[in-house]
Scaffold this motif. Structure first.
Motif, PDB file in Angstrom:
ATOM      1  N   ASN A 150      39.891   4.645   3.374  1.00  0.00           N
ATOM      2  CA  ASN A 150      40.285   5.951   2.852  1.00  0.00           C
ATOM      3  C   ASN A 150      39.334   7.020   3.325  1.00  0.00           C
ATOM      4  O   ASN A 150      38.118   6.845   3.258  1.00  0.00           O
ATOM      5  CB  ASN A 150      40.158   5.940   1.318  1.00  0.00           C
ATOM      6  CG  ASN A 150      41.429   5.462   0.684  1.00  0.00           C
ATOM      7  OD1 ASN A 150      42.526   5.768   1.162  1.00  0.00           O
ATOM      8  ND2 ASN A 150      41.293   4.714  -0.372  1.00  0.00           N
ATOM      9  N   GLY A 151      39.894   8.121   3.795  1.00  0.00           N
ATOM     10  CA  GLY A 151      39.044   9.259   4.133  1.00  0.00           C
ATOM     11  C   GLY A 151      38.376   9.157   5.492  1.00  0.00           C
ATOM     12  O   GLY A 151      37.578  10.014   5.856  1.00  0.00           O
ATOM     13  N   ALA A 152      38.708   8.144   6.282  1.00  0.00           N
ATOM     14  CA  ALA A 152      38.055   7.975   7.587  1.00  0.00           C
ATOM     15  C   ALA A 152      38.482   9.050   8.577  1.00  0.00           C
ATOM     16  O   ALA A 152      37.790   9.317   9.554  1.00  0.00           O
ATOM     17  CB  ALA A 152      38.369   6.594   8.164  1.00  0.00           C
ATOM     18  N   GLY A 153      39.665   9.650   8.355  1.00  0.00           N
ATOM     19  CA  GLY A 153      40.147  10.684   9.271  1.00  0.00           C
ATOM     20  C   GLY A 153      41.417  10.277  10.007  1.00  0.00           C
ATOM     21  O   GLY A 153      41.873  10.982  10.910  1.00  0.00           O
ATOM     22  N   LYS A 154      42.007   9.170   9.608  1.00  0.00           N
ATOM     23  CA  LYS A 154      43.188   8.649  10.322  1.00  0.00           C
ATOM     24  C   LYS A 154      44.366   9.617  10.253  1.00  0.00           C
ATOM     25  O   LYS A 154      44.974   9.951  11.271  1.00  0.00           O
ATOM     26  CB  LYS A 154      43.613   7.284   9.734  1.00  0.00           C
ATOM     27  CG  LYS A 154      42.501   6.253   9.713  1.00  0.00           C
ATOM     28  CD  LYS A 154      42.942   4.940   9.103  1.00  0.00           C
ATOM     29  CE  LYS A 154      43.463   5.003   7.686  1.00  0.00           C
ATOM     30  NZ  LYS A 154      42.450   5.375   6.669  1.00  0.00           N
ATOM     31  N   THR A 155      44.670  10.061   9.028  1.00  0.00           N
ATOM     32  CA  THR A 155      45.809  10.976   8.860  1.00  0.00           C
ATOM     33  C   THR A 155      45.541  12.308   9.549  1.00  0.00           C
ATOM     34  O   THR A 155      46.426  12.895  10.164  1.00  0.00           O
ATOM     35  CB  THR A 155      46.089  11.184   7.356  1.00  0.00           C
ATOM     36  OG1 THR A 155      46.531   9.934   6.830  1.00  0.00           O
ATOM     37  CG2 THR A 155      47.156  12.235   7.122  1.00  0.00           C
ATOM     38  N   THR A 156      44.292  12.760   9.471  1.00  0.00           N
ATOM     39  CA  THR A 156      43.924  14.017  10.132  1.00  0.00           C
ATOM     40  C   THR A 156      44.154  13.918  11.628  1.00  0.00           C
ATOM     41  O   THR A 156      44.759  14.810  12.246  1.00  0.00           O
ATOM     42  CB  THR A 156      42.436  14.340   9.844  1.00  0.00           C
ATOM     43  OG1 THR A 156      42.261  14.458   8.431  1.00  0.00           O
ATOM     44  CG2 THR A 156      42.000  15.621  10.530  1.00  0.00           C
ATOM     45  N   GLN A 196      46.286   1.535   6.412  1.00  0.00           N
ATOM     46  CA  GLN A 196      45.181   1.040   5.600  1.00  0.00           C
ATOM     47  C   GLN A 196      45.257  -0.473   5.470  1.00  0.00           C
ATOM     48  O   GLN A 196      44.261  -1.130   5.216  1.00  0.00           O
ATOM     49  CB  GLN A 196      45.245   1.658   4.218  1.00  0.00           C
ATOM     50  CG  GLN A 196      44.440   2.918   4.133  1.00  0.00           C
ATOM     51  CD  GLN A 196      44.278   3.356   2.714  1.00  0.00           C
ATOM     52  OE1 GLN A 196      43.750   2.628   1.875  1.00  0.00           O
ATOM     53  NE2 GLN A 196      44.754   4.540   2.431  1.00  0.00           N
TER      54      GLN A 196
HETATM   55  P1  ATP Z   1      43.668   8.049   3.763  1.00  0.00           P
HETATM   56  O1  ATP Z   1      43.969   6.702   4.302  1.00  0.00           O
HETATM   57  O2  ATP Z   1      43.082   8.042   2.403  1.00  0.00           O
HETATM   58  O3  ATP Z   1      44.777   9.037   3.949  1.00  0.00           O
HETATM   59  P2  ATP Z   1      42.428   9.013   6.143  1.00  0.00           P
HETATM   60  O4  ATP Z   1      41.607   8.079   6.972  1.00  0.00           O
HETATM   61  O5  ATP Z   1      43.796   9.296   6.597  1.00  0.00           O
HETATM   62  O6  ATP Z   1      42.425   8.522   4.660  1.00  0.00           O
HETATM   63  P3  ATP Z   1      42.055  11.841   6.097  1.00  0.00           P
HETATM   64  O7  ATP Z   1      43.130  12.066   5.098  1.00  0.00           O
HETATM   65  O8  ATP Z   1      42.352  12.169   7.500  1.00  0.00           O
HETATM   66  O9  ATP Z   1      41.575  10.330   6.035  1.00  0.00           O
HETATM   67  O10 ATP Z   1      40.759  12.608   5.624  1.00  0.00           O
HETATM   68  C1  ATP Z   1      39.568  12.692   6.415  1.00  0.00           C
HETATM   69  C2  ATP Z   1      38.555  13.622   5.758  1.00  0.00           C
HETATM   70  O11 ATP Z   1      39.030  14.961   5.825  1.00  0.00           O
HETATM   71  C3  ATP Z   1      38.316  13.326   4.289  1.00  0.00           C
HETATM   72  O12 ATP Z   1      36.946  13.515   4.030  1.00  0.00           O
HETATM   73  C4  ATP Z   1      39.158  14.366   3.572  1.00  0.00           C
HETATM   74  O13 ATP Z   1      38.615  14.681   2.329  1.00  0.00           O
HETATM   75  C5  ATP Z   1      39.100  15.545   4.529  1.00  0.00           C
HETATM   76  N1  ATP Z   1      40.316  16.360   4.438  1.00  0.00           N
HETATM   77  C6  ATP Z   1      41.596  15.941   4.549  1.00  0.00           C
HETATM   78  N2  ATP Z   1      42.469  16.972   4.427  1.00  0.00           N
HETATM   79  C7  ATP Z   1      41.712  18.078   4.245  1.00  0.00           C
HETATM   80  C8  ATP Z   1      41.999  19.473   4.064  1.00  0.00           C
HETATM   81  N3  ATP Z   1      43.267  19.923   4.065  1.00  0.00           N
HETATM   82  N4  ATP Z   1      40.978  20.319   3.892  1.00  0.00           N
HETATM   83  C9  ATP Z   1      39.672  19.881   3.909  1.00  0.00           C
HETATM   84  N5  ATP Z   1      39.337  18.587   4.089  1.00  0.00           N
HETATM   85  C10 ATP Z   1      40.333  17.696   4.250  1.00  0.00           C
END
Ligand code: ATP
Length: 246
Positions: A38-44, A195
């Motif tokens: 969670n939060g690694a940045g994958k979705t971003t 995940q």
């Molecule tokens: P998950 O599996 O929980 O979705 P993830 O690997 O996809 O996790 P992201 O959702 O890409 O992770 O989030 C990566 C980082 O960017 C996290 O620290 C999150 O808090 C931050 N983040 C995500 N969206 C935003 C936003 N709109 N504004 C600021 N920070 C954000």
């Protein structure tokens, strides 16, 4: 042929870089996965590759450099997008949601709408049974199927798929992963963010492990599934036992 290549991609929210200098490649017909906590940045990262967030770095689709492309441009080029939010039209029927997926192709003169719709219904019989039902009344698994079906209506060569197993019961999840395998058999390449590392590594050809915005490991998925660090962090004790027995 390389369908998608990304070099040194960074994605920031304000001053904070959520994705730092990652590079990846997807070849035709491959399933490539990005796993991580969670939060690694994958979705971003995936949102940026889908044209929904600005990125820095170099990205090419089908060999053509396209940085921060508009979503419509990607879809027209043959990229299917399935965001985590699914983005269905709740008050429209299953059929109408699917037809929207082929809107661009139809407008460009394609005449095979009925054939493509029949293919999608063959892949997802549940959607065929529920074709007249409103999208908002579907179960979580059916929504995921509809989101995938809608992307397939555009006949993509590459699908970007964010967390297809999110919130789904194990049996439904298995169906979704089977569908991913069937799509690969048909030659659709897939970038899969998951995940559920166990399921993702089982079906992928190649994998990247993402932690704190960076890719910390990469390799053929079968190799990563045997990697001690991956087993300890993402696959748990049961997988370690299996790996030792093999
Ligand atoms: P998950 O599996 O929980 O979705 P993830 O690997 O996809 O996790 P992201 O959702 O890409 O992770 O989030 C990566 C980082 O960017 C996290 O620290 C999150 O808090 C931050 N983040 C995500 N969206 C935003 C936003 N709109 N504004 C600021 N920070 C954000």
């Amino acid at each position: 042929m390389t369908l998608l290549s990304a070099r040194d991609v960074t994605v920031s929210y304000g001053k904070i870089a959520a994705v730092r200098q990652v590079s990846l490649n997807i070849a035709a017909g491959q399933v490539v996965t990005i796993v991580g906590p969670n939060g690694a940045g994958k979705t971003t990262l995936l949102s940026a590759l889908m044209g929904q967030l600005p990125l820095q770095g170099d990205v090419a689709y089908f060999g053509i450099p396209l940085r921060n492309p508009p979503v419509e441009r990607l879809v027209r080029a043959g990229v299917g997008l399935i965001p985590e939010s699914r983005e269905l039209f709740g008050s429209m029927s299953v059929s109408d949601n699917l037809r929207l997926g082929s809107f661009d192709r139809m407008r460009a003169g394609a005449r095979d709408g009925a054939v493509v719709l029949a293919e999608v219904f063959a892949l997802f019989p549940r959607l065929a049974e529920r074709r007249a039902q409103n999208a908002q009344t579907l179960s979580g698994g059916e929504r995921q199927m509809l989101a995938m079906g809608r992307a397939l209506m555009a006949r993509p060569k590459l699908l970007l798929l964010d967390e297809p197993s999110l919130g789904l019961a194990p049996l439904v999840m298995r169906d979704i992963f089977r569908t991913i395998e069937r799509l690969r058999e048909r030659g659709v390449a897939i970038l899969l963010v998951e995940q559920n590392a166990r399921a993702a590594l089982r079906i992928a050809d190649y994998a990247y492990v993402m932690e704190a915005g960076r890719f910390v490991l990469e390799g053929p998925a079968a190799d990563l599934a045997r990697n001690t660090r991956v087993i300890e962090a993402y696959l748990g004790v049961a997988a370690a036992d299996t790996a030792q027995r093999e």
